[in-house]
Design an enzyme around this catalytic site. Structure first.
Site, short mmCIF file in Angstrom:
data_model
loop_
_atom_site.label_atom_id
_atom_site.label_comp_id
_atom_site.label_asym_id
_atom_site.label_seq_id
_atom_site.Cartn_x
_atom_site.Cartn_y
_atom_site.Cartn_z
N ASN A 164 -10.82 -12.24 -25.50
CA ASN A 164 -11.49 -11.50 -24.43
C ASN A 164 -11.91 -10.08 -24.80
O ASN A 164 -12.86 -9.55 -24.25
CB ASN A 164 -10.63 -11.49 -23.16
CG ASN A 164 -9.24 -10.95 -23.39
OD1 ASN A 164 -8.73 -10.93 -24.51
ND2 ASN A 164 -8.61 -10.50 -22.32
N LYS A 187 -5.50 -13.30 -37.59
CA LYS A 187 -6.12 -14.54 -37.15
C LYS A 187 -6.84 -14.27 -35.83
O LYS A 187 -6.22 -14.23 -34.77
CB LYS A 187 -5.09 -15.65 -36.95
CG LYS A 187 -5.72 -17.03 -36.71
CD LYS A 187 -4.81 -17.96 -35.97
CE LYS A 187 -4.70 -17.64 -34.51
NZ LYS A 187 -6.00 -17.73 -33.78
N ALA A 189 -9.28 -15.02 -32.56
CA ALA A 189 -9.46 -16.20 -31.72
C ALA A 189 -10.66 -17.01 -32.19
O ALA A 189 -11.70 -16.46 -32.56
CB ALA A 189 -9.66 -15.78 -30.27
N SER A 242 -1.35 -15.36 -23.77
CA SER A 242 -0.61 -15.84 -22.61
C SER A 242 0.90 -15.78 -22.85
O SER A 242 1.38 -15.85 -23.98
CB SER A 242 -1.01 -17.29 -22.29
OG SER A 242 -0.48 -18.17 -23.26
N GLU A 263 1.96 -8.62 -26.25
CA GLU A 263 1.23 -8.17 -25.07
C GLU A 263 0.78 -9.45 -24.37
O GLU A 263 -0.17 -10.10 -24.80
CB GLU A 263 0.06 -7.27 -25.46
CG GLU A 263 -0.49 -6.48 -24.30
CD GLU A 263 -1.67 -7.15 -23.64
OE1 GLU A 263 -1.45 -7.78 -22.58
OE2 GLU A 263 -2.78 -7.06 -24.17
N LEU A 264 1.49 -9.80 -23.28
CA LEU A 264 1.35 -11.13 -22.70
C LEU A 264 0.66 -11.08 -21.34
O LEU A 264 -0.12 -10.18 -21.07
CB LEU A 264 2.74 -11.78 -22.62
CG LEU A 264 3.50 -11.80 -23.96
CD1 LEU A 264 4.88 -12.41 -23.79
CD2 LEU A 264 2.71 -12.55 -25.03
N ARG A 291 -14.29 -5.85 -14.35
CA ARG A 291 -14.44 -5.49 -15.76
C ARG A 291 -14.17 -6.72 -16.61
O ARG A 291 -13.22 -7.46 -16.37
CB ARG A 291 -13.47 -4.36 -16.10
CG ARG A 291 -13.41 -3.97 -17.56
CD ARG A 291 -12.48 -2.77 -17.74
NE ARG A 291 -12.30 -2.42 -19.13
CZ ARG A 291 -11.14 -2.53 -19.79
NH1 ARG A 291 -10.07 -3.00 -19.17
NH2 ARG A 291 -11.05 -2.19 -21.05
N CYS A 297 -6.09 -9.03 -19.10
CA CYS A 297 -4.69 -9.06 -18.64
C CYS A 297 -4.41 -7.91 -17.69
O CYS A 297 -3.47 -7.98 -16.89
CB CYS A 297 -3.75 -9.03 -19.84
SG CYS A 297 -4.00 -7.60 -20.90
N GLU A 394 -2.28 -15.97 -12.96
CA GLU A 394 -3.29 -15.04 -13.47
C GLU A 394 -4.65 -15.71 -13.36
O GLU A 394 -4.87 -16.78 -13.92
CB GLU A 394 -2.97 -14.67 -14.92
CG GLU A 394 -3.79 -13.52 -15.45
CD GLU A 394 -3.29 -13.06 -16.81
OE1 GLU A 394 -3.60 -11.91 -17.17
OE2 GLU A 394 -2.62 -13.83 -17.51
N SER A 454 -6.66 1.97 -19.46
CA SER A 454 -6.51 1.86 -20.91
C SER A 454 -7.03 3.10 -21.63
O SER A 454 -8.11 3.61 -21.31
CB SER A 454 -7.26 0.63 -21.43
OG SER A 454 -6.72 -0.55 -20.87
#
Length: 491
Positions: A164, A187, A189, A242, A263-264, A291, A297, A394, A454
């Site tokens: 994302n 790695k 996505a 996730s 960071e989930l 946004r 998240c 979520e 952020s």
């Protein structure tokens, strides 16, 4: 909607390497396999790139291990200068990076430009932090000796980044690791690997030594990741994604007692009190919810609004949402681009359907848009009933769900009624109440009368099942440093 790529889009895509980046070389996957990357606004294939095997992942780790000692011994100023040069190159190529993100992820071009600015700041911030790694020296309390406390790089690190925010999540992990003296394997996505690959070209141009950063994109994430995590040479794992996947990765990392940063998921409350400035609250709601097309998240997930202002808040929000332009992110004035894939559309539709069936009022949107792309209308639901799935899960889509509360105690109870604790948003003009909410909300971050929180200079991370560790800020570099204590006798 036309599926033809514009000439400038074709030219940009032609400049993105199609291989893996291992040991300073662009290379094919071991088996010569490739996978396709698609534009979610059209479902058109825009690139076919190397599909790494588990053996390729270990080759990348070999390269990171081989480069680790030399990079750790590189002068902090040199590491700083490389990161600064990388930031400068990002500024030179900001339009390329923004367009590439829009093509592979779908967000409006204006938002992609914002992500380039935000993600670039991690390079600049940690270029400054690289030269400020310090320890301490002094006598022990008993006066029998001297203590030296020093910091050393953790060592080779493995990063799994999400689809994302393909630029900012890469820089948020890579920059502090490099500043601390760690080498990395990344790695990206499979849905959005192109931006990270292009950014790697800029790191190479900035003078990063071979093997310090290695990129292994794959369509078979678990198969590639498991042997890297199990390798005893790896010392650090960082993941954004996730909570269920994060839990599995933590379990794998436990076998090697790896340092982890996770960071989930989130289920952010957005609390609007009766004394809130509704103009600010509505602006904040639009920013916090829509946004990135709601695919963040940090997106506000549960709008908890005082009963005295709930109807007016809902009316104003619905008015704004009904005016939002939907389309491909490259089109002028588009606010809502496509969701990442058909599964995301189906999930949004399911959550909205459940809420309406339980009694919620649909004030805007509420439908998938037919066509080649994966679009869902921006949606507003009022009077969402307790127990609705949309208040527990979520959403990760452009759906704003409003529930009511009657007093501060109920607002706190509803806000904290989740296993997640990433971020919360509170709108009130009462300073004392605002301070009480800072203490009361069970979250790692909070926005007080703001809808976007952020910042590269701030520690990003959550509590409860939203994660472990912090990214950004002065705290961020310590995720990649280990503390060593040495005792010296008095001579």
């Amino acid at each position: 909607m036309s599926t033809a790529l514009a000439p400038n889009e074709q030219e940009l895509l032609a400049r993105v390497p199609g291989g893996l980046f291992i040991g300073g070389q662009w290379t094919d996957a071991e088996e010569g396999r490739t996978f396709d990357v698609r534009d979610p606004s059209t479902n058109q294939v825009i690139a076919s790139i190397a599909d790494a095997t588990p053996a390729d992942g270990i080759r990348a780790l070999d390269a990171a291990v081989a480069a680790q000692d030399a990079w750790a011994e590189t002068a902090p100023r040199t590491r700083s200068d490389i990161l600064r040069r990388a930031w400068e190159l990002v500024q030179e190529h900001k339009e390329d990076l923004a367009l590439l993100m829009t093509l592979e992820m779908g967000k409006p071009l204006a938002e992609s430009r914002g992500e380039v600015a935000y993600g670039g700041e991690f390079l600049r911030w940690f270029s400054e932090e690289a030269v400020r790694i310090s320890g301490r020296y002094g006598s022990n309390p008993e006066g029998t000796g001297r203590m030296i406390v020093s910091q050393r790089p953790v060592g080779p690190s493995f990063f799994i980044t999400p689809w994302n925010f393909p630029f900012a999540m890469a820089t948020r992990k890579i920059a502090p690791a490099l500043a601390a003296g760690c080498t990395v394997v990344v790695k990206p996505a499979a849905l959005t690997p192109l931006t990270t690959i292009f950014f790697t070209k800029l790191l190479e141009e900035a003078g990063l030594p071979a093997g310090v950063v290695n990129i292994v994109q794959t369509s078979r994430s678990s198969a590639l990741s498991a042997p890297i995590i199990a390798d005893p040479r790896l010392r650090k794992l960082s993941f954004t994604g996730s909570t269920p996947v994060g839990q599995k990765l933590i379990a794998q990392a436990a076998q090697g007692v790896l340092r982890v940063s996770m960071e989930l998921g989130g289920n952010a409350p957005f609390v609007v009190f009766e004394d809130a400035d509704l103009d600010k609250a509505v602006d904040g709601a639009i920013a916090a919810k829509f946004r990135n097309i709601g695919q963040a998240c940090t997106a506000a997930n549960r709008f908890i609004v005082h009963e005295d202002v709930a109807d007016e808040f809902a009316r104003r929000v619905a008015e704004r949402v009904n005016a939002m332009k939907i389309g491909r992110g490259t089109e002028d004035d588009v606010v809502i681009g496509p969701l990442i894939d058909a599964d995301a559309v189906a999930k949004a539709q399911e959550l909205v359907g459940d809420a309406v069936q339980r009694g919620a009022r649909l004030l805007a949107g509420g439908n998938a848009i037919e066509g080649d792309g994966t679009f869902y209308e921006p949606t507003v639901l009022a009077d969402v009933v307790a127990g609705s799935d949309i208040l527990r899960e979520e959403i990760f889509g452009p759906v704003l769900a409003i529930a009511r509360f009657s007093d501060e105690a109920e607002a706190v109870r509803l806000a904290n009624d989740t296993e997640y604790g990433l971020v919360g948003y509170v709108f009130t003009e009462d300073l004392a109440r605002g301070h009480r909410m800072i203490d009361a909300l069970e979250t790692g971050m909070m926005g007080l009368n703001v809808g976007v929180i952020s910042n590269a200079a701030a520690p990003f991370g959550g509590v409860k099942q939203s994660g472990i560790g912090r990214e950004g800020g002065a705290e961020g570099i310590h995720e990649y440093l280990s503390t060593k204590y040495t005792m010296l006798p008095y001579s």
